[in-house]
Design a protein around this motif. Structure first.
Motif: not given
Length: 347
Positions: A76-88, A148-164
């Motif tokens: 639950w993202v309170e700042s955006q009043k939205m519920f987000i979830f994955s479809d794996v 790597d995008a704002p919560l209210d303007k999502p984009e499939p751009k990613f910064k990897q922080i754990a790879t191995n």
């Protein structure tokens, strides 16, 4: 790193499965029904009077959205009043809002490769770091990343922080827990690999729980839990709870954190092994509220514990519950529930 193999092997054989927990027989309370269903959507079982202070006997549930292959990782993202979830399995993150209902939030979410593959290839666990950024367990890419995008303007751009870890790829990062100092803890079971633990692409010989330090360093905290899954900190960040989704060791473990944030004093918090014979599901995702009460998905639905490990009651759900998330005011519980997502108004 600590090693608990001998300790865990001994205590897991406890047939009652109650390590500092109550084993009273349940008493059914009134069930609540969504207007769009025929059967009750949830049924409450009370084991202790304190349960009614957390989940009202008049708690109501409703289906928010359907049509998913396997819903997971709710936030639950309170700042955006939205519920987000994955479809794996669809490799998509969805969002739900009161105004617009279900919408695609991020596509792709967990696998960015070009070679077609099956299994649990999308995102799984989601969370917000201390900067308010979306952190994603990416099963298909086998990494933990920050969008790597704002919560209210999502984009499939990613910064990897754990790879191995020490040159070996993770299997499939599953779920996340955050400390206020910026450290991120995550579980790494084999479920995102197409052939699970037998997959030829598996590189580590164990299943691990790791820390991503605020300095970016990766630390292996323990390799003693066979199928680490859900994870969450108790208030104060001194103790962590981890679920084990193993059909032979279906339980929750607790660890204290030492002054360096490493695991110590590992204990069996509660065993659900006997319940796996009569109800579907395994210990999976969990959330801990500001008072230390635990909402843990497990056999039959959501198990509710107090901070000392006493089972207060259960919210039984008529389909597999994989994970849950509390609303900002902690009066509602959002549940990823197999092919659908539901909202439970607790009180």
């Amino acid at each position: 790193m600590i090693t608990l193999r001998k300790y865990i092997a001994g205590i897991i054989t406890l047939s009652a499965g109650c390590f500092f927990a109550s084993c009273n027989q349940p008493q059914k309370q009134a069930s609540t029904t969504d207007s769009t269903t025929v059967k009750p959507l949830i049924t409450l079982q009370q084991f202790d009077p304190a349960f009614s202070n957390i989940v009202s006997k008049n708690a109501k549930a409703k289906i928010l959205a359907t049509g998913f292959m396997w819903s997971e990782g709710p936030v639950w993202v309170e700042s955006q009043k939205m519920f987000i979830f994955s479809d794996v399995k669809k490799n998509v993150i969805y969002k739900w809002t009161e105004a617009k209902g279900k919408e695609v939030y991020l596509d792709p979410s967990g696998y960015t490769g070009k070679i077609p593959r099956g299994g649990e290839l999308g995102s799984n666990g989601l969370g917000l770091n201390i900067k308010g950024q979306l952190v994603i367990c990416q099963d298909g890419d086998r990494v933990v990343s920050v969008m790597d995008a704002p919560l209210d303007k999502p984009e499939p751009k990613f910064k990897q922080i754990a790879t191995n870890y020490k040159g070996k790829k993770f299997d499939s990062p599953n779920d996340l827990a955050f400390l206020s100092n910026g450290d991120i803890y995550f579980t790494d079971p084999p479920y995102g690999l197409e052939k699970n633990a037998a997959d030829p692409l598996k590189e580590a010989k164990y299943q691990g729980i790791y820390r991503i330090g605020k300095d970016g360093k990766i630390t292996l905290l323990t390799d003693t839990i066979s199928r680490p899954n859900g994870i969450g900190f108790f208030p104060g960040g001194k103790t962590i709870l981890i679920s084990n989704s193993d059909s032979t060791k279906a339980c929750w473990y607790a660890f204290d954190l030492d002054k360096n944030g490493l695991f110590t004093n590992g204990l069996l918090f509660y065993s659900a092994q006997s319940s796996t014979k009569t109800a579907k599901g395994m210990p999976d995702g969990l959330k801990i509220d500001k008072s230390g009460n635990i909402f843990a998905t497990g056999p039959g639905g959501i198990w509710v514990f107090n901070t000392s490990g006493k089972l207060l009651g259960k919210i039984l759900v008529d389909d597999l519950a994989s994970n849950c998330s509390l609303s900002g005011d902690e009066k509602s519980l959002y549940v990823t529930n197999n092919h659908r997502v539901i909202k439970i108004d607790l009180r």
